[in-house]
Write an enzyme that holds these catalytic residues in place. Structure first.
Site, mmCIF file in Angstrom:
data_model
loop_
_atom_site.group_PDB
_atom_site.id
_atom_site.type_symbol
_atom_site.label_atom_id
_atom_site.label_comp_id
_atom_site.label_asym_id
_atom_site.label_seq_id
_atom_site.Cartn_x
_atom_site.Cartn_y
_atom_site.Cartn_z
ATOM 1 N N TYR A 162 3.622 12.775 -10.225
ATOM 2 C CA TYR A 162 5.013 12.846 -10.676
ATOM 3 C C TYR A 162 5.154 11.874 -11.833
ATOM 4 C CZ TYR A 162 10.177 12.276 -10.157
ATOM 5 O OH TYR A 162 11.544 12.207 -10.333
ATOM 6 N N THR A 165 8.263 7.530 -14.758
ATOM 7 C CA THR A 165 8.255 6.122 -15.172
ATOM 8 C C THR A 165 7.425 5.901 -16.436
ATOM 9 O OG1 THR A 165 8.526 5.392 -12.884
ATOM 10 C CG2 THR A 165 7.666 3.775 -14.443
ATOM 11 N N GLU A 166 7.922 5.027 -17.310
ATOM 12 C CA GLU A 166 7.228 4.681 -18.547
ATOM 13 C C GLU A 166 7.061 3.172 -18.649
ATOM 14 O OE1 GLU A 166 8.938 8.538 -21.055
ATOM 15 O OE2 GLU A 166 9.234 6.513 -21.850
ATOM 16 N N GLY A 168 8.268 1.114 -20.613
ATOM 17 C CA GLY A 168 9.511 0.420 -20.931
ATOM 18 C C GLY A 168 10.691 0.781 -20.067
ATOM 19 N N ILE A 196 1.640 5.843 -12.487
ATOM 20 C CA ILE A 196 1.638 7.204 -11.963
ATOM 21 C C ILE A 196 0.638 7.316 -10.806
ATOM 22 C CG2 ILE A 196 1.386 9.638 -12.506
ATOM 23 C CD1 ILE A 196 3.743 8.140 -13.909
ATOM 24 N N HIS A 318 7.010 -17.996 24.271
ATOM 25 C CA HIS A 318 7.804 -18.947 23.491
ATOM 26 C C HIS A 318 8.938 -18.170 22.811
ATOM 27 C CE1 HIS A 318 4.805 -21.902 24.313
ATOM 28 N NE2 HIS A 318 3.892 -21.383 23.502
ATOM 29 N N PHE A 378 0.604 -14.588 13.692
ATOM 30 C CA PHE A 378 -0.845 -14.784 13.717
ATOM 31 C C PHE A 378 -1.242 -16.186 13.260
ATOM 32 C CE2 PHE A 378 -1.196 -10.361 14.495
ATOM 33 C CZ PHE A 378 -2.525 -10.011 14.690
ATOM 34 N N GLU A 403 9.769 4.746 -5.984
ATOM 35 C CA GLU A 403 10.788 5.759 -5.654
ATOM 36 C C GLU A 403 12.196 5.175 -5.575
ATOM 37 O OE1 GLU A 403 10.643 9.236 -3.602
ATOM 38 O OE2 GLU A 403 8.484 9.334 -3.379
ATOM 39 N N GLY A 404 12.470 4.259 -6.476
ATOM 40 C CA GLY A 404 13.784 3.622 -6.528
ATOM 41 C C GLY A 404 13.755 2.258 -5.875
#
Length: 421
Positions: A162, A165-166, A168, A196, A318, A378, A403-404
């Site tokens: 998809y 997005t670029e 900039g 991408i 605990h 851990f 995706e946002g």
């Protein structure tokens, strides 16, 4: 019956374990079958959904999880796992029967996506990224274009991408500069895309380009299907990311790429609407991926807390530790319910933009907190690569970005809330 292996899975470089191939036999699923209940509110899955859930769970625990650490280290693309997922019927579930798919809903994608991400969210992203790449075509493509490209995905374990997005602009889609100019019966594409997913292994991709610069954003862009082996498509190096390293992320440059008119999705000027409309259907599965990661963090932390002892007792006794695990459980269950609601709405023809943004925002935050708290439980071991939770912490961050972003989801929510007043 299938027995789950111990939840604490150490990092391992062993070869992939075999999985008995019991592919789900799918049948046509009418919209009514995807309802939780015809009689009213219910939280039960139907038999087909239960079948997919168990299949995806088995695949994630027996095959994906044991391979996850090695793939994280090598950053190798999980080609074999993608092939197995395709063979099992866990990919491309939204493709219509007319094009060779099972024609399942977003609810089924959510169920499958959560289980796969439990095993490794990098692998699940590589598998589920097809959903986003294909969705504009599914929403607005011609029958001819769907037959050409969706049938190929249903028949073979290929990847797609998809491209919006670029370098900039990410969240500011209106600012894209990639452009396509009409020359005779072809479009000439020039520009650059960045971050991408699956780009280095994709067969084809959706590309959003500016075609009508004088128009307002909603009418200024057009969506195209671009094949990755066409002249002028130049794919960059694999980016070395903090987490989800089995997922392949790259930049792409387009230099005078010729696109036939037949590869326009819908019509000229509707690309922005298609690109944004896809998110209503793909954000719920992304939220489900975050939930799968959060569930894994919870399971690992709980198992560790039961066996690790300090001050003469297991640390689960605990309160400071116990309440951290309780908070994980609360967030996971709440996110899961919100995600299932957003999927259920779109499957039944309801506008779900508000709820898909809510689900994506909440699940991403819960995944990050759960993974961070698992590392804390851990202790020093959590900071070490011999234990699985440090990888979960690295993998979780991208859920608040792709995706946002978390901030964009909140802007969407706020604007929709304000519009109702």
């Amino acid at each position: 019956s299938f027995q789950l292996p111990p939840t604490m899975l150490p990092r391992s470089t062993s070869l992939l374990s075999p999985l008995t191939r019991t592919r789900v036999r799918t049948v046509p699923v009418p919209a009514s079958a995807r309802l939780y209940s015809e009689g009213g509110l219910s939280f039960a899955l139907n038999p087909l959904q239960e079948q997919f859930k168990e299949l995806a769970k088995k695949f994630a625990r027996e095959t994906i999880a044991p391979a996850a650490a090695a793939l994280d280290t090598s950053m190798e693309f999980p080609t074999e796992l993608i092939r197995e997922a395709h063979e099992l019927g866990l990919m491309n579930t939204h493709i219509a029967e007319a094009y060779g798919g099972p024609e399942l809903g977003i609810t089924e994608a959510v169920i499958i996506g959560e289980e796969l991400a439990w095993g490794c969210s990098g692998v699940s992203t590589a598998i589920m990224a097809n959903d986003l790449g294909q969705m504009p075509l599914i929403i607005g493509g011609s029958d001819e274009l769907k037959k050409k490209y969706l049938t190929k995905c249903a028949d073979s374990p290929i990847s797609v991408s998809y491209g919006v997005t670029e370098p900039g602009c990410g969240s500011d889609v209106a600012a894209i500069t990639t452009k396509a100019e009409k020359k005779g019966d072809k479009w000439i594409l020039n520009g650059e895309k960045m971050w991408i997913t699956n780009a280095g292994h994709a067969d084809w991709m959706f590309v959003l380009a500016r075609t009508n610069p004088e128009e307002r954003t909603g009418n200024a862009m057009t969506g195209f299907i671009v094949e990755m082996d066409w002249p002028g498509v130049k794919v960059g190096r694999k980016e070395i990311n903090m987490g989800q390293r089995a997922s392949d992320t790259r930049g792409i440059v387009f230099e005078n790429v010729e696109i036939p008119e037949s590869n326009v999705i819908g019509k000229e000027g509707v690309g922005f609407k298609l690109a944004m409309g896809a998110f209503d259907r793909t954000r719920p599965p992304v939220a489900a991926g975050a939930i799968g990661l959060a569930q894994r963090a919870h399971d690992e932390a709980l198992a560790y807390a039961k066996q690790r002892k300090t001050m003469g007792t297991a640390i689960i006794n605990h309160q400071a530790v116990a309440t951290m695990i309780a908070e994980m459980a609360i967030g996971i269950e709440a996110s899961r319910l919100l995600t299932h609601k957003s999927a259920h709405m779109v499957d039944n023809g309801q506008k779900n933009t508000l709820y898909s943004s809510m689900a994506k925002a909440m699940a991403a935050d819960v995944a990050n907190k759960s993974a961070t708290d698992a590392v804390q439980i851990f202790g020093g071991n959590g900071f070490n690569t011999e234990y699985p939770v440090e990888k979960l912490m690295r993998d979780a961050k991208i859920f608040q970005i792709y995706e946002g972003t978390a901030q964009i989801q909140r802007l969407i929510i706020a604007r929709m809330e304000a519009a109702e007043q």
